[in-house]
Motif scaffolding. Structure first.
Motif, short mmCIF file in Angstrom:
data_model
loop_
_atom_site.label_atom_id
_atom_site.label_comp_id
_atom_site.label_asym_id
_atom_site.label_seq_id
_atom_site.Cartn_x
_atom_site.Cartn_y
_atom_site.Cartn_z
N SER A 89 0.88 -1.17 0.00
CA SER A 89 0.00 0.00 0.00
C SER A 89 0.91 1.22 0.00
O SER A 89 2.02 1.16 0.54
N THR A 90 0.44 2.29 -0.62
CA THR A 90 1.30 3.49 -0.67
C THR A 90 1.53 4.03 0.74
O THR A 90 2.60 4.59 1.01
N ASN A 91 0.57 3.86 1.65
CA ASN A 91 0.81 4.30 3.02
C ASN A 91 1.97 3.55 3.66
O ASN A 91 2.78 4.14 4.38
N ASP A 92 2.06 2.24 3.40
CA ASP A 92 3.18 1.46 3.95
C ASP A 92 4.52 2.03 3.48
O ASP A 92 5.44 2.23 4.26
N LEU A 93 4.60 2.25 2.17
CA LEU A 93 5.85 2.79 1.61
C LEU A 93 6.15 4.17 2.17
O LEU A 93 7.29 4.49 2.51
N ALA A 94 5.12 4.99 2.26
CA ALA A 94 5.32 6.36 2.76
C ALA A 94 5.80 6.33 4.21
O ALA A 94 6.67 7.11 4.59
N LYS A 95 5.24 5.42 5.00
CA LYS A 95 5.69 5.30 6.39
C LYS A 95 7.16 4.95 6.45
O LYS A 95 7.91 5.49 7.25
N ARG A 96 7.56 4.01 5.58
CA ARG A 96 8.95 3.60 5.60
C ARG A 96 9.86 4.79 5.23
O ARG A 96 10.85 5.07 5.91
N LEU A 97 9.49 5.48 4.15
CA LEU A 97 10.29 6.64 3.74
C LEU A 97 10.31 7.70 4.84
O LEU A 97 11.35 8.31 5.11
N ALA A 98 9.16 7.90 5.47
CA ALA A 98 9.09 8.93 6.52
C ALA A 98 9.99 8.56 7.69
O ALA A 98 10.68 9.42 8.24
N SER A 99 10.01 7.27 8.05
CA SER A 99 10.84 6.89 9.20
C SER A 99 12.32 6.95 8.83
O SER A 99 13.18 7.02 9.69
N GLU A 100 12.59 6.95 7.54
CA GLU A 100 13.98 7.11 7.09
C GLU A 100 14.34 8.59 6.88
O GLU A 100 15.45 8.89 6.45
N GLY A 101 13.38 9.47 7.12
CA GLY A 101 13.71 10.89 7.12
C GLY A 101 13.34 11.69 5.88
O GLY A 101 13.81 12.81 5.70
N CYS A 102 12.48 11.15 5.01
CA CYS A 102 12.13 11.89 3.79
C CYS A 102 11.44 13.21 4.15
O CYS A 102 10.84 13.34 5.20
N PRO A 103 11.53 14.21 3.27
CA PRO A 103 11.02 15.54 3.64
C PRO A 103 9.50 15.64 3.65
O PRO A 103 8.79 14.86 3.01
N HIS A 104 9.02 16.62 4.40
CA HIS A 104 7.64 17.10 4.36
C HIS A 104 7.26 17.35 2.91
O HIS A 104 8.00 18.02 2.19
#
Lengths: 326, 326
Positions: A89-104
């Protein structure tokens, strides 16, 4: 190199010779061929003719970094774009990127979800190519209790995007679904990671039904798509870009005020069933009333039959309007 | 096999022969030797004597699955235990396990953290072997706004554990730090993953200073350890087990009431600076008052000098007592 080769193909009328590409990027014929293959996999139609080279004959209606990234004109919402042909799911991927520090403002898009989710873990149908699946990463400087308003902002952005890119007037089903003539056309799943007093990140996952010709019988009276509503294909890339641009504008108003006060008037104009009877399914029991729109905290105001007014908190209850459960 | 071999070593007075272990588990001598090596790496002292076999001569003061898992006597808190010699932070590991579906009550422990964190991303000193680092995974059926009370429950559990396993009377610095004579001995970092109206999971990360002989000068007047306070070593495994058992008991009371009403009296008895002057650093400005303990929602009640009473929400403000900032 892929981005540059695509740019050259787009900017050249006629053929780009393979040798020219090799020279330009100092790579072998095989390397160029591989990039062309990748672009074809992304949905670009490329004609290859011996002794003439490559010519772009068709662009995908795409949510790719290249297409969507260049269609988005705002400052931060949708920058950067991460595109995947298939995700759980795109939310899963986004969570992973977010926890790795991707920008706002980072946006994750996908062609297909193998485990698309709606609220509370409900499945969300995610066929290939017919929908927009995208998840936006936000890093608001807010307490977790304020996050519920962000989801209202997202609903407004989708409504604006539908209008601009498809000419469709959607209505918001409080708090954050979008309906057209009572049928659901968009769902939003907002998730967050937080400490008790500060948000690490919020993920706004949006699914928009774009190109479905029909829905299975059990959904047909509750779901619709832009194709069904307008009778013509809608460009997903333009729509997604329009949603991002609108989101950026609304979100900045929300941030400025710290609540919905600059947005509630517009939100209420777009609210499905405003002024109409609703039934509220609260934990302590069901009651009837009349929907009076949201207040500045994003709560739905309901005038009860006994004359009292309730402020219903997002998610605490289900609200049923005249058009039934959606 | 590791668990079984450890069990045999523990239950046998004298030596367990290598051959016996090979026969029992139908493995080679090398395989047995590898397990013995692993146990030694986990801190077990094992004497190996040719022609006699292996004998357990010392158990680690350990937070391992084997040690801690068998020391915990409750029903769910700390079941199962996942132990790691080194992690970035136990909260990180716990989040990963939680997103993979580990059960309510799962506990992650570590000997050392390479990126230990306090609230709002502050670093948390995490030397090897001297502290307890543990993170408990909870799956409460609560709205996100109720999660802040869980952290108060956790503070009470640590206070009870310190009393039982080390004979130390800690005080709670609202909302959830523990102090001994005004110096910090335990910090708790609560994180959650949530939708707007339901919690996916809550992680309670707890760091307790156990065996530190001293602290660097810049921390020495603000931090302490059980060794410094009691002058004798405290068994980490017993302490961690005592905290888990207390947590289970308190949490069930919290769950039953849906708020702190069954626990607030005890919490307030353990509250540092109760009845004393405090300064509240609120977003809208600083003010003075007197701390009156928490209410049933876990908010700190502060009587202001002008006679009004404020209910301070966890995390929204800093509170400074007579003993200064901690």
């Amino acid at each position: 190199m892929k981005k540059e080769i695509l740019k050259m193909l787009k900017e050249t009328e006629g053929y780009v010779s393979g040798q020219e590409l090799c020279d330009r990027f100092q790579v072998s014929r095989t390397a160029v061929w591989k990039v062309i293959r990748q672009l074809e996999e992304d949905g670009y139609e490329i004609e290859g003719v011996r002794n003439r080279g490559y010519r772009l004959t068709g662009c995908p209606d795409g949510l790719t970094e290249e297409e969507l990234g260049s269609a988005i004109t705002g400052k931060w919402a949708g920058r950067p774009v991460f595109y995947y042909p298939e995700v759980t799911s795109t939310n899963d991927l986004a969570k992973r990127l977010a926890s790795e520090g991707c920008p706002h403002g980072t946006l994750v898009t996908a062609e297909r979800q193998t485990a698309g989710r709606g609220r509370r873990g409900r499945a969300w149908m995610s066929p290939k190519g017919e929908s927009i699946y995208m998840s936006l990463v936000l890093r608001p400087d807010l307490p977790p209790s304020s996050a519920s308003m962000v989801t209202l902002v997202a609903a407004m952005a989708v409504a604006a995007g539908l209008k601009k890119a498809a000419g469709v007037e959607g209505q918001i089903k409080w708090p954050n679904d979008l309906v057209v003539k009572g049928k659901k056309i968009c769902g939003i799943l907002t998730e967050m990671s937080a400490e008790l007093d500060c948000i690490h990140y919020v993920i706004i996952g949006t699914g928009i039904n774009v190109g479905q010709k029909e829905f299975p019988p059990e959904l047909a009276d509750r779901a619709t798509s832009l194709l069904i509503e307008t009778g013509k294909p809608v460009n997903r890339c333009r729509l997604a870009a329009a949603v991002m641009e609108a989101f950026e504008e609304y979100y900045e108003k929300y941030e400025k005020a710290g609540d919905m006060s600059l947005l509630m008037e517009e939100y209420n104009r777009e609210l499905a069933g405003a002024g109409e009877p609703v039934r509220v399914l609260a934990p302590e029991g069901e009651y009837s009333g009349r929907s009076c729109g949201i207040d500045r905290e994003g709560r739905l105001l309901v005038d009860r039959e006994d004359g009292s007014r309730e402020a219903v908190v997002s998610g605490e209850v289900s609200v049923r309007g005249l058009y039934g459960y959606i």
